[in-house]
Design a protein around this motif. Structure first.
Motif: not given
Length: 139
Positions: A89-102
């Motif tokens: 979840a920690r790793i995915m959290g960064v990725g998901v937040a980055a996708l949501l920023i985009i």
């Protein structure tokens, strides 16, 4: 620091690390919920949003709705994973937040204030997940 000696963290540092992770978890769940609501609004009623006729990344607002709905559901699931201290979840959290920023950046012409607010919140989430190095026994 040698390889045989392991650096022990103070209680204050551990509390700060777990506090920032919990902050990221709660914010990810809340922001994911906001994206879910935004997706539902776009799917149900396109007239809620501003129409920009000459936008380069123009999609049908229903398409944007499905994108935000899907990413919001994933963000909430990852946020719940952060609450229970899962490493994935920690790793995915960064990725998901980055996708949501985009996604929110590309959606600025349709809901400018909401998009900029969520971009800032997702930036804080990425910061909170990246700034701390949790102890290996908790992750």
């Amino acid at each position: 620091m040698t390889t045989t000696t392991q650096h022990q963290r103070s209680e204050g540092v551990r509390a700060a690390a777990s506090g920032l992770t919990m902050f990221a978890a709660v914010m990810l769940v809340m922001c994911g919920m906001l994206d879910i609501f935004r997706g539902i609004m776009a799917i149900a009623d396109d007239e809620v949003f501003i129409n920009t006729p000459h936008y380069v990344f123009r999609f049908d607002l229903t398409s944007w709705g499905w994108i935000h709905l899907g990413l919001g559901v994933v963000a909430m699931a990852v946020g719940i994973g952060l609450v229970v201290m899962q490493k994935w979840a920690r790793i995915m959290g960064v990725g998901v937040a980055a996708l949501l920023i985009i996604g929110n950046f590309l959606d600025i012409p349709y809901a400018p204030l909401w998009s900029v607010t969520l971009i800032a919140l997702y930036g804080f989430i990425i910061w909170a997940l990246c700034v701390v190095q949790p102890d290996s026994e908790s992750y």
